[in-house]
Design a protein around this motif. Structure first.
Motif, PDB file in Angstrom:
ATOM      1  N   SER A   2       1.016  -6.677 -10.202  1.00  0.00           N
ATOM      2  CA  SER A   2       2.098  -6.298 -10.637  1.00  0.00           C
ATOM      3  C   SER A   2       2.215  -5.418 -11.712  1.00  0.00           C
ATOM      4  N   THR A  22       1.978  -1.786 -10.748  1.00  0.00           N
ATOM      5  CA  THR A  22       3.396  -1.185 -10.116  1.00  0.00           C
ATOM      6  C   THR A  22       3.974  -0.983 -11.082  1.00  0.00           C
ATOM      7  N   CYS A  53       3.221   2.367 -11.905  1.00  0.00           N
ATOM      8  CA  CYS A  53       3.261   3.655 -11.044  1.00  0.00           C
ATOM      9  C   CYS A  53       4.922   4.019 -11.300  1.00  0.00           C
ATOM     10  N   SER A  54       5.467   3.168 -12.102  1.00  0.00           N
ATOM     11  CA  SER A  54       7.128   3.476 -11.655  1.00  0.00           C
ATOM     12  C   SER A  54       6.977   3.817 -13.155  1.00  0.00           C
ATOM     13  N   SER A 105      -0.243   4.301  -6.305  1.00  0.00           N
ATOM     14  CA  SER A 105       0.609   3.473  -5.809  1.00  0.00           C
ATOM     15  C   SER A 105      -0.138   3.356  -4.473  1.00  0.00           C
ATOM     16  N   ALA A 160       3.090  -6.370  -3.038  1.00  0.00           N
ATOM     17  CA  ALA A 160       2.596  -4.538  -2.630  1.00  0.00           C
ATOM     18  C   ALA A 160       3.370  -3.797  -1.711  1.00  0.00           C
ATOM     19  N   PHE A 181       6.864  -2.912  -2.499  1.00  0.00           N
ATOM     20  CA  PHE A 181       6.932  -1.851  -3.493  1.00  0.00           C
ATOM     21  C   PHE A 181       6.554  -0.699  -3.466  1.00  0.00           C
TER      22      PHE A 181
END
Length: 219
Positions: free
Chosen positions: A37, A40, A43-44, A59, A78, A81
């Motif tokens: 989590s 992610t 990455c965002s 990612s 995962a 996402f």
């Protein structure tokens, strides 16, 4: 960008605490890996700060770590996402592969929310790679199914996918209404990063209707 900038050192601190055996215990307790989590979010944040390639590479690492945990709920999360990141990148072939794996896993494990979510991205990847009415109708079906789950955190992306398919199917008024609703959602703080894409799509639809002034305003 302030939130994303702050997120990077916080996510780095969280990732530094990773321990494989302890993470497996967390997975069993919470049914989701905390470090996946956190990754992610990292990455965002990288992608939204303009470091798109670094975000994509991160990612991939996130997905690799999720696989290593041998925990289906974490892996499907995962994969979902990763499909989302592929959508940002317009990498339809990679999105089709990851979304299809997630759909198959969700079906096997009975993850209904992820089945609807990744089914949407799978159908849009197919539509983007081969545009025809059957694929467009599948996008519309999955978008409406996913909305029934009540998950709104990615709703502006759902709006874009649905509106694109509706426009292709010549449901132009419905597509424009959907975009306007999506823009309001973006203004409420849910995935504002999609606002520019929604306005671009609105401009393209209006231009196709020869409404040049309205299209220019959207662009």
């Amino acid at each position: 960008t302030g939130v994303q900038t702050c997120a990077l050192p916080i996510s780095d601190a969280g990732i530094s605490l990773y321990d494989y055996e302890r993470e497996q215990q967390y997975c069993q307790s919470f049914q989701l890996s905390p470090v996946v989590s956190v990754m992610t979010a990292r990455c965002s944040s990288l992608w939204m700060l303009g470091h798109q390639q670094e975000g994509i590479e991160e990612s991939k690492k996130m997905l690799e770590l999720a696989r290593s945990l041998c925990h289906p709920p974490t892996l499907v999360s995962a994969l979902g996402f990763f499909s989302f990141m592929n959508f940002y990148e317009r990498d339809w072939e990679s999105m089709l592969v990851s979304a299809t794996e997630a759909v198959n896993l969700s079906t096997l494990e009975g993850f209904s929310m992820w089945r609807a979510h990744t089914g949407l991205y799978q159908s849009y990847a197919k539509f983007s790679l081969e545009s025809h009415k059957a694929n467009a109708k599948e996008v519309v079906e999955y978008a409406r199914l996913f909305r029934q789950t009540g998950s709104l955190v990615t709703d502006c992306s759902t709006t874009f996918l649905l509106s694109s398919a509706l426009h292709y199917l010549d449901h132009t008024d419905e597509a424009l209404n959907e975009i306007d609703c999506g823009l309001k959602t973006a203004d409420c703080g849910r995935l504002g990063v999609m606002k520019a894409e929604l306005l671009r799509l609105k401009g393209e639809i209006l231009a196709s209707l020869d409404k040049d002034e309205a299209a220019d305003r959207a662009f």
